[in-house]
Design a protein around this motif. Structure first.
Motif, short mmCIF file in Angstrom:
data_model
loop_
_atom_site.label_atom_id
_atom_site.label_comp_id
_atom_site.label_asym_id
_atom_site.label_seq_id
_atom_site.Cartn_x
_atom_site.Cartn_y
_atom_site.Cartn_z
N MET A 119 0.84 -1.19 0.00
CA MET A 119 0.00 0.00 0.00
C MET A 119 0.88 1.25 0.00
N ARG A 120 0.33 2.30 -0.55
CA ARG A 120 1.05 3.57 -0.67
C ARG A 120 1.27 4.19 0.71
N GLU A 121 2.25 5.11 0.75
CA GLU A 121 2.43 5.88 1.98
C GLU A 121 1.14 6.65 2.27
N VAL A 122 0.96 7.03 3.51
CA VAL A 122 -0.26 7.72 3.91
C VAL A 122 -0.19 9.19 3.52
N ILE A 123 -1.23 9.65 2.84
CA ILE A 123 -1.33 11.05 2.46
C ILE A 123 -2.38 11.72 3.34
N ALA A 124 -2.04 12.87 3.87
CA ALA A 124 -2.99 13.66 4.65
C ALA A 124 -3.60 14.71 3.74
N CYS A 125 -4.93 14.68 3.59
CA CYS A 125 -5.61 15.65 2.75
C CYS A 125 -6.34 16.66 3.63
N HIS A 126 -5.94 17.92 3.47
CA HIS A 126 -6.50 19.01 4.28
C HIS A 126 -7.52 19.83 3.51
N CYS A 127 -8.07 19.29 2.41
CA CYS A 127 -9.03 20.05 1.62
C CYS A 127 -10.29 20.32 2.44
N SER A 128 -11.09 21.26 1.97
CA SER A 128 -12.25 21.67 2.77
C SER A 128 -13.25 20.54 2.94
N GLN A 129 -13.42 19.68 1.92
CA GLN A 129 -14.34 18.54 2.07
C GLN A 129 -13.87 17.60 3.17
N CYS A 130 -12.58 17.23 3.12
CA CYS A 130 -12.04 16.31 4.13
C CYS A 130 -12.09 16.96 5.51
N ARG A 131 -11.76 18.25 5.57
CA ARG A 131 -11.79 18.95 6.85
C ARG A 131 -13.19 18.94 7.45
N ALA A 144 -6.56 10.94 6.37
CA ALA A 144 -5.26 10.28 6.26
C ALA A 144 -5.54 8.95 5.57
N ALA A 145 -5.01 8.80 4.36
CA ALA A 145 -5.39 7.62 3.58
C ALA A 145 -4.20 7.03 2.82
N THR A 146 -4.22 5.72 2.73
CA THR A 146 -3.32 5.00 1.84
C THR A 146 -4.14 4.64 0.60
N ASN A 147 -3.59 3.90 -0.32
CA ASN A 147 -4.42 3.39 -1.40
C ASN A 147 -3.94 2.03 -1.85
N VAL A 148 -4.79 1.37 -2.61
CA VAL A 148 -4.47 0.03 -3.10
C VAL A 148 -5.11 -0.11 -4.48
N ALA A 199 -6.45 5.41 6.53
CA ALA A 199 -5.35 4.71 7.19
C ALA A 199 -5.74 4.23 8.59
N GLY A 200 -6.67 4.93 9.23
CA GLY A 200 -7.02 4.57 10.59
C GLY A 200 -7.88 3.32 10.73
N VAL A 201 -8.32 2.75 9.63
CA VAL A 201 -9.22 1.60 9.74
C VAL A 201 -8.47 0.28 9.97
N PHE A 202 -7.16 0.28 9.79
CA PHE A 202 -6.42 -0.97 9.91
C PHE A 202 -6.05 -1.26 11.36
N ASP A 203 -6.04 -2.55 11.69
CA ASP A 203 -5.52 -2.96 12.99
C ASP A 203 -4.03 -2.63 13.04
N THR A 204 -3.52 -2.39 14.22
CA THR A 204 -2.10 -2.08 14.38
C THR A 204 -1.34 -3.34 14.79
N PRO A 205 -0.09 -3.47 14.42
CA PRO A 205 0.69 -2.52 13.60
C PRO A 205 0.29 -2.61 12.13
N SER A 206 0.07 -1.45 11.52
CA SER A 206 -0.41 -1.41 10.14
C SER A 206 0.71 -1.52 9.13
N GLY A 207 1.94 -1.15 9.53
CA GLY A 207 3.05 -1.11 8.59
C GLY A 207 3.03 0.13 7.72
N LEU A 208 2.08 1.03 7.96
CA LEU A 208 1.97 2.26 7.16
C LEU A 208 2.85 3.35 7.73
N ALA A 209 3.20 4.33 6.87
CA ALA A 209 3.96 5.49 7.30
C ALA A 209 3.41 6.73 6.61
#
Ligand SMILES: [Zn+2]
Length: 111
Positions: free
Chosen positions: A1-13, A21-25, A73-83
């Protein structure tokens, strides 16, 4: 999975109260069980957000023209292995916090 991207756009806010905070697949690598429990909301032309129809938890962001899905990104059990990787749409971020983790920041998208 991709590194975690934080999106601060007005919709996400406004949806989260802070930022996404999301990864992708790749969709071809995504095996989704319980899809009947997900509701999709068309948040903008060509894009939709998926959330749990029972508890409202944000789960997915999907641009229909892409062959991948963003997963919160927060939906995964830890440790997620994400950064964490980068911050995007920083020009739209809330005025009540600063981004000071040293990661790259983009005023709009990073692509
Ligand atoms: Zn966003």
């Amino acid at each position: 999975m991709r590194e975690v991207i934080a999106c601060h756009c007005s919709q996400c806010r406004k949806q989260t109260g802070l930022y996404y905070a999301a990864t992708n697949v790749l969709d071809s690598d995504l095996d989704l069980e319980g899809a009947e429990n997900i509701t999709w909301y068309r948040s903008s032309p060509g894009a939709r957000r998926g959330f749990c129809k029972t508890c409202g938890s944000a789960l997915f962001w999907k641009r229909e023209s892409d062959d991948y899905s963003s997963i919160m990104a927060g939906v995964f059990d830890t440790p997620s292995g994400l950064a964490f990787g980068v911050h995007i749409f920083c020009a739209d971020k809330g005025d009540f916090y600063e981004i000071n983790d040293g990661l790259p920041q983009f005023a709009q998208s990073n692509s």
